[in-house]
Design an enzyme around this catalytic site. Structure first.
Site, PDB file in Angstrom:
ATOM      1  N   GLN A 203      40.882  28.040  35.900  1.00 42.89           N
ATOM      2  CA  GLN A 203      40.079  28.664  35.058  1.00 42.89           C
ATOM      3  C   GLN A 203      39.303  27.133  34.186  1.00 42.89           C
ATOM      4  O   GLN A 203      39.453  26.345  33.697  1.00 42.89           O
ATOM      5  CB  GLN A 203      40.728  28.925  33.606  1.00 42.89           C
ATOM      6  CG  GLN A 203      39.755  29.454  32.369  1.00 42.89           C
ATOM      7  CD  GLN A 203      39.542  30.719  31.565  1.00 42.89           C
ATOM      8  OE1 GLN A 203      41.479  31.322  32.109  1.00 42.89           O
ATOM      9  NE2 GLN A 203      39.521  31.145  30.888  1.00 42.89           N
ATOM     10  N   GLY A 204      37.847  26.917  34.059  1.00 45.68           N
ATOM     11  CA  GLY A 204      37.052  25.862  33.815  1.00 45.68           C
ATOM     12  C   GLY A 204      36.528  26.264  32.830  1.00 45.68           C
ATOM     13  O   GLY A 204      36.738  27.094  32.597  1.00 45.68           O
ATOM     14  N   ALA A 205      35.777  24.688  32.783  1.00 47.07           N
ATOM     15  CA  ALA A 205      35.529  25.544  31.336  1.00 47.07           C
ATOM     16  C   ALA A 205      34.273  26.196  31.122  1.00 47.07           C
ATOM     17  O   ALA A 205      33.463  27.090  30.630  1.00 47.07           O
ATOM     18  CB  ALA A 205      35.100  23.404  30.107  1.00 47.07           C
ATOM     19  N   GLU A 206      33.171  26.090  32.405  1.00 52.13           N
ATOM     20  CA  GLU A 206      32.348  26.985  32.938  1.00 52.13           C
ATOM     21  C   GLU A 206      32.544  28.165  33.961  1.00 52.13           C
ATOM     22  O   GLU A 206      31.593  28.894  33.962  1.00 52.13           O
ATOM     23  CB  GLU A 206      31.159  26.169  33.639  1.00 52.13           C
ATOM     24  CG  GLU A 206      30.227  24.539  32.456  1.00 52.13           C
ATOM     25  CD  GLU A 206      29.569  25.496  31.922  1.00 52.13           C
ATOM     26  OE1 GLU A 206      28.650  25.469  32.705  1.00 52.13           O
ATOM     27  OE2 GLU A 206      29.745  24.844  30.790  1.00 52.13           O
TER      28      GLU A 206
ATOM     29  N   LEU B 264      37.229  30.995  39.094  1.00 48.81           N
ATOM     30  CA  LEU B 264      37.600  30.668  40.673  1.00 48.81           C
ATOM     31  C   LEU B 264      39.476  31.576  40.464  1.00 48.81           C
ATOM     32  O   LEU B 264      39.998  31.505  39.798  1.00 48.81           O
ATOM     33  CB  LEU B 264      38.058  29.285  41.051  1.00 48.81           C
ATOM     34  CG  LEU B 264      37.763  28.449  41.908  1.00 48.81           C
ATOM     35  CD1 LEU B 264      38.716  29.389  43.145  1.00 48.81           C
ATOM     36  CD2 LEU B 264      36.262  28.870  42.550  1.00 48.81           C
TER      37      LEU B 264
ATOM     38  N   ASP C 246      30.041  15.716  40.393  1.00 50.43           N
ATOM     39  CA  ASP C 246      31.031  15.342  39.301  1.00 50.43           C
ATOM     40  C   ASP C 246      32.366  14.730  40.461  1.00 50.43           C
ATOM     41  O   ASP C 246      33.676  15.874  40.505  1.00 50.43           O
ATOM     42  CB  ASP C 246      31.259  16.888  39.080  1.00 50.43           C
ATOM     43  CG  ASP C 246      32.676  17.350  38.025  1.00 50.43           C
ATOM     44  OD1 ASP C 246      33.051  15.819  37.460  1.00 50.43           O
ATOM     45  OD2 ASP C 246      32.683  18.273  37.706  1.00 50.43           O
TER      46      ASP C 246
HETATM   47  N1  LIG Z   1      36.905  27.757  48.759  1.00 48.84           N
HETATM   48  C1  LIG Z   1      37.400  26.944  47.950  1.00 48.84           C
HETATM   49  N2  LIG Z   1      38.152  26.910  48.475  1.00 48.84           N
HETATM   50  C2  LIG Z   1      39.917  27.005  47.476  1.00 48.84           C
HETATM   51  N3  LIG Z   1      39.973  26.737  46.294  1.00 48.84           N
HETATM   52  C3  LIG Z   1      38.834  26.093  46.048  1.00 48.84           C
HETATM   53  C4  LIG Z   1      38.192  26.677  46.197  1.00 48.84           C
HETATM   54  N4  LIG Z   1      36.855  26.593  45.764  1.00 48.84           N
HETATM   55  C5  LIG Z   1      37.530  25.644  44.281  1.00 48.84           C
HETATM   56  N5  LIG Z   1      39.237  25.524  44.295  1.00 48.84           N
HETATM   57  C6  LIG Z   1      39.730  25.982  43.257  1.00 48.84           C
HETATM   58  O1  LIG Z   1      39.645  26.138  42.108  1.00 48.84           O
HETATM   59  C7  LIG Z   1      39.616  25.183  41.604  1.00 48.84           C
HETATM   60  C8  LIG Z   1      38.568  25.127  40.455  1.00 48.84           C
HETATM   61  O2  LIG Z   1      36.891  25.201  41.204  1.00 48.84           O
HETATM   62  P1  LIG Z   1      36.077  24.251  41.149  1.00 48.84           P
HETATM   63  O3  LIG Z   1      36.097  22.761  40.974  1.00 48.84           O
HETATM   64  O4  LIG Z   1      34.746  25.190  41.776  1.00 48.84           O
HETATM   65  O5  LIG Z   1      35.475  24.790  40.104  1.00 48.84           O
HETATM   66  P2  LIG Z   1      35.083  24.053  38.495  1.00 48.84           P
HETATM   67  O6  LIG Z   1      35.403  22.734  38.356  1.00 48.84           O
HETATM   68  O7  LIG Z   1      35.562  25.083  36.905  1.00 48.84           O
HETATM   69  O8  LIG Z   1      33.628  24.043  37.801  1.00 48.84           O
HETATM   70  P3  LIG Z   1      32.674  23.595  36.800  1.00 48.84           P
HETATM   71  O9  LIG Z   1      32.683  22.535  36.850  1.00 48.84           O
HETATM   72  O10 LIG Z   1      31.193  23.887  38.359  1.00 48.84           O
HETATM   73  O11 LIG Z   1      32.676  24.570  36.176  1.00 48.84           O
HETATM   74  C9  LIG Z   1      39.593  24.252  41.749  1.00 48.84           C
HETATM   75  O12 LIG Z   1      40.310  22.480  42.366  1.00 48.84           O
HETATM   76  C10 LIG Z   1      40.697  24.038  43.146  1.00 48.84           C
HETATM   77  O13 LIG Z   1      41.822  24.152  43.463  1.00 48.84           O
HETATM   78 MG   LIG Z   2      36.670  20.664  39.645  1.00 47.55          MG
END
Ligand SMILES: Nc1ncnc2c1ncn2[C@@H]1O[C@H](COP(=O)(O)OP(=O)(O)OP(=O)(O)O)[C@@H](O)[C@H]1O
Ligand SMILES: [Mg+2]
Length: 306
Positions: free
Chosen positions: A35-38, A41, A191
């Site tokens: 769960q990120g800021a935006e 997953l 990023d």
């Molecule tokens: N295609 C993928 N397959 C497996 N794990 C993934 C995949 N995409 C993302 N993850 C897992 O989910 C985490 C969060 O995904 P991602 O970095 O895309 O999101 P986020 O940092 O919240 O995005 P954003 O910064 O765009 O809001 C990753 O660090 C990784 O552990």
């Molecule tokens: Mg990320």
């Protein structure tokens, strides 16, 4: 090897309320991974129960003006999808709520490539290095992509054998090589951090295929115990198509700063990334690395002024 039932236990709980249609009523379980800021997953399956997939949902932000929120969500989903389609060279499935990558302004279907690096430049250049896009809906703010087995480079470095510096150097060189390929393909990530680079188990050409059609994987990358394995890049929500030296140098600078603060003990080895980047970029790499020195200088001045 874990059975698919262990990986995806039969769903007994209702789907999380944050899931957009069609996932809120889908029989495929969605397991929250990050769960990120935006974004949120989830690990799920897509189209068939045996195709593991990553579902990235960008929920509505109540604190933002609704028009601005919709525009930002659409921009991020489309930026990620366009770049992934271009780099993997693979089209996406329209269906199951998914759509083709269209330019919402022109209403035209957009081919991969396009803006920035010139039509067709870099198409398919990172096949297997970035997840293929399986579907998306920018209005509802989701994108489904290929699931990447393994761990983030951040996790792998945290779990590494401290005595084995050669393995870390090798990993850093592979990262530099892949970032060079990305830039050569006309894309800057926007990023780059060790959470947005994954290490997945290498599938050797001698890997065997089981009766269920699954590949047997070899190598220790991705199990958290080693630094071997193939590099995969994820999280392209801030990516742009650009061949500018300045944009490329800033991309490297972001990675350098993120690496230094996340892995302070390993900071002194970052030069490996840059050396391999220079080799993979060829002639143009030198210019970018010189530009990186300017970007660093500006960064230092800025932090001195406050
Ligand atoms: N295609 C993928 N397959 C497996 N794990 C993934 C995949 N995409 C993302 N993850 C897992 O989910 C985490 C969060 O995904 P991602 O970095 O895309 O999101 P986020 O940092 O919240 O995005 P954003 O910064 O765009 O809001 C990753 O660090 C990784 O552990
Ligand atoms: Mg990320």
């Amino acid at each position: 090897m874990a059975s698919s039932q262990e990986d995806h236990p039969l769903q007994t709980q209702p789907q999380p309320r944050t899931l957009p249609p069609p996932f809120n009523t889908s029989p495929a379980p969605c397991v929250l991974i990050a769960q990120g800021a935006e974004s949120l997953l989830y690990r799920t399956t897509f189209l068939t129960p045996t195709q593991p997939a990553a579902l990235k949902v960008r929920p509505e932000k109540k604190w933002r003006h609704p028009t601005l929120d919709k525009r930002l969500t659409r921009q991020r989903v489309l930026a990620e999808a366009r770049v992934l389609v271009k780099l993997s060279g693979e089209g996406i499935v329209a269906g199951g709520g998914g759509r083709k990558v269209k330019d919402p302004k022109k209403g035209k279907e957009k081919e991969s490539g396009g803006d920035g690096g010139g039509e067709g430049v870099g198409v398919g250049a990172l096949r297997g290095v970035v997840p293929a896009v399986l579907g998306l809906d920018w209005e509802r703010g989701w994108i489904v992509m290929e699931w990447i087995e393994g761990v983030t480079v951040k996790q792998a470095i945290y779990a590494r054998d401290l005595a084995d510096e050669a393995a870390l150097k090798g990993l850093l060189r592979r990262i530099g090589g892949v970032v060079g390929l990305l830039h050569k393909a006309g894309v800057v990530h926007g990023d780059l951090t060790t959470s947005n680079v994954m290490l997945r188990p290498t599938v050797s050409s001698s890997s065997t295929t089981t009766e269920e059609g699954e590949k047997t994987k070899v190598g220790d990358g991705g199990d958290g115990a080693g630094l071997d394995g193939d590099i995969a890049l994820i999280d392209f929500g801030l990516a742009t198509q650009s061949i500018s030296d300045e944009d490329r140098a800033v991309d490297l600078y972001v990675l350098e700063r993120a690496f230094g603060s996340t892995h302070p003990k390993e900071e002194g080895l970052f030069g490996e990334v840059l050396e391999a980047y220079g080799e993979s970029m060829g002639k143009g790499g030198k210019v970018v690395l010189r530009r990186l020195e300017d970007v660093r200088m500006r960064g230092r001045k800025k932090s001195m002024i406050g």
